[in-house]
Design a protein around this motif. Structure first.
Motif, PDB file in Angstrom:
ATOM      1  N   HIS A 286      -3.942 -31.612  -0.063  1.00 42.82           N
ATOM      2  CA  HIS A 286      -3.296 -31.433  -1.353  1.00 42.82           C
ATOM      3  C   HIS A 286      -3.959 -32.323  -2.406  1.00 42.82           C
ATOM      4  O   HIS A 286      -4.383 -33.445  -2.128  1.00 42.82           O
TER       5      HIS A 286
ATOM      6  N   THR B 152      -3.579 -34.218  -6.018  1.00 45.40           N
ATOM      7  CA  THR B 152      -2.424 -34.828  -6.659  1.00 45.40           C
ATOM      8  C   THR B 152      -2.802 -35.692  -7.855  1.00 45.40           C
ATOM      9  O   THR B 152      -3.965 -36.026  -8.071  1.00 45.40           O
TER      10      THR B 152
ATOM     11  N   ALA C 127       2.323 -33.466  -7.048  1.00 41.55           N
ATOM     12  CA  ALA C 127       1.492 -32.692  -6.115  1.00 41.55           C
ATOM     13  C   ALA C 127       1.536 -31.233  -6.537  1.00 41.55           C
ATOM     14  O   ALA C 127       2.335 -30.451  -6.017  1.00 41.55           O
TER      15      ALA C 127
END
Length: 532
Positions: free
Chosen positions: A292, A294, A494
């Motif tokens: 992810h 972020t 996120a």
């Protein structure tokens, strides 16, 4: 005719662990004709990995400040390198399950507080010394204690004692139960090193992995050669040697592969990936996982100490726009917590936060601001396109009176001079195979890699309780609440989960199933792949 052949059966035949005669008999007993069985056996053998050659890998990570200390490693280059020449007690298999490593088996007490690991006999370091319980104890202990600066410190904080139980057995005592403890020992920060007088000198570069480390130039290159004494050469280490290059410039990395100077690269430029697919001799791989991208706010630094200011920034980002324009569809939107949709305890009931300038204005006003100026640090070291993402964020946030100024930071030194130092920064996370590892590594109060400096008493209580809980439904309820707490109160934005998109030349053979716990087959491409 039944044409389905279990992969494990085929793998045993391909690795030489099963004779052709036995393989044929198994196929015939399944109902195949002799002609069909012969064809399947020939095809399976032809597809078996071949040994030989030097694998040339270009990584979009690595910096001159990298060291051999696994506890401080924080980028994909070092994850791949460490896993190539070090051995681990356990490892994450391509299907996400836990596989044996140096530990060939393990068992727990009913309360999950005592874990016993049986070491694989015949496992040796690159200098020929056998791996012993003392090596395991010394290696894990270097991540423990008040003076430890290791990112794995919170993962092993529950360990109260480690002791040898005979020549091939190690027993861990925990202060509370942990149903996922064997996964902890697969973490790339916790390899088993060669101990001397109860300590490990990581700078020797001596490991017990499938490859030996012959050269290490931080931020530049590394050279490895196969270790012929490894315990599992039937299933890994097909290349004779490997060259790993740190090339953070995306264009330079891509051009080198197109020109044939590299066999594989990670982090393909998603702006041009469709054109790369058209280049003869190159295959593009896209693997969904836990990665992810972020933006982290430091909750101990004003104005991010204010939860309403944090919520204003969360509502001011257009997540779908980032997935469309930065990931070009190679990913999905995130919900301000680090747990991916495919993970066991992903909170599917948590409402998805959407781009809402009016809500952003509301929370900004509640925080005491009509408008605000904010610097956001970004760099390709964080993730490819992070500066462009910051510019898109700047545009969407402006509609709420939030004036974001993207600050382009140097690639080299980003993880030492920017991340965990400056108050609002772009960050990529590879995720972790189990929820406890991710939360313990980056969001528990006071841990070294908690770049947001977020601290929440309820979250910490749930983290400890969920770790020890053996009832799946109760654990799910706890992890659901933890995701909600982090999403609504934490300093993490996120906005997107990104697929791992990497390229290989056609001379490279990859397995049918690629690991999704890290980039490039769980960052184990050097030991799992081969040449055609």
């Amino acid at each position: 005719m039944n044409s389905y052949i279990p992969e494990r059966l085929k793998a045993r035949y391909q690795s030489g662990k099963m004779s052709r005669r036995t393989f044929m008999q198994t196929l015939l007993s399944s109902g195949m004709t002799f002609t069909a069985a012969t064809m399947v056996a020939d095809q399976a053998l032809a597809a078996a990995p071949k040994r030989g050659g030097t694998f040339r890998l270009g990584k979009g990570h690595g910096q001159t400040t990298d060291t051999m200390n696994p506890g401080t490693a924080e980028n994909g280059y070092m994850v791949n390198l460490l896993q190539s020449f070090h051995g681990y007690m356990t490892e994450v298999a391509p299907d996400g399950s836990l596989a044996p490593g140096i530990a060939e088996s393990w068992e727990a007490s009913p309360d999950g507080k005592t874990w016993s690991f049986n070491l694989r006999q015949g496992t040796t370091f690159h200098n020929g010394k056998s791996v012993s319980p003392e090596d395991v104890i010394a290696s894990v202990n270097q991540h423990r204690g008040e003076d430890s600066t290791s990112a794995a410190k919170p993962l092993v904080a529950a360990v109260t004692d480690i002791a040898a139980d005979g020549p091939n057995r190690v027993v861990f005592q925990l202060d509370s139960g942990n149903a996922d403890f064997p996964f902890v020992l697969s973490d790339y920060h916790i390899p088993i090193g060669l101990s001397e007088v109860g300590a490990v000198d990581w700078n020797t570069g001596i490991g017990c992995g499938a490859y030996k480390l012959d050269n290490f130039e931080p931020g530049v290159r590394s050279d490895l050669s196969r270790y012929d004494g490894h315990w599992d050469l039937a299933n890994r280490a097909f290349f004779d040697s490997a060259e790993m290059l740190a090339i953070t410039d995306t264009n330079a990395r891509t051009s080198a592969m197109v020109a044939g100077d590299l066999d594989a690269i990670d982090r393909l430029d998603l702006k041009t990936v469709e054109r790369i697919k058209q280049v003869p001799g190159i295959t593009v791989h896209s693997i969904p996982g836990t990665q992810h991208f972020t933006f982290e706010m430091m909750c101990t630094s004003d104005p991010y100490t204010n939860v309403d200011l944090r919520l204003a920034l969360k509502y001011a980002i257009d997540r779908q726009e980032l997935v469309d324009k930065i990931l070009f569809g190679y990913g999905v939107i995130g919900n301000d917590h680090p747990i991916g949709q495919g993970q066991r305890f992903f909170n599917k009931d948590l409402p998805q936060r959407e781009y809402d300038p009016d809500k952003a204005k509301f929370h900004l006003k509640k925080a005491g601001f009509d408008s605000i100026d904010i610097n956001l640090s970004a760099s390709d070291a964080a993730f490819a396109g992070s500066v462009d993402a910051a510019v898109l964020y700047q545009n969407s946030a402006s509609k709420a009176g939030i004036k974001i100024k993207p600050v382009r930071e140097p690639n080299d030194g980003y993880w030492t001079d920017v991340w965990n130092v400056k108050p609002f920064v772009a960050v990529y996370w590879g995720g972790r195979p189990v929820e406890d590892q991710m939360f313990s590594t980056a969001y528990q109060s006071g841990v070294p890699w908690n770049g947001t400096r977020w601290s929440n008493v309820r979250f910490d209580e749930l983290l400890i309780a969920a770790r020890a809980e053996l009832d799946e439904d109760k654990r799910r309820t706890m992890y659901y609440e933890m995701q909600e707490l982090l999403s609504n109160d934490g300093g993490l934005i996120a906005p997107m989960f990104a697929s791992y998109v990497f390229g290989t030349r056609d001379n490279v053979v990859t397995p049918a199933q690629l690991g999704s716990n890290w980039d490039m087959d769980g960052e184990r491409c050097i030991e799992r792949w081969s040449f055609a």
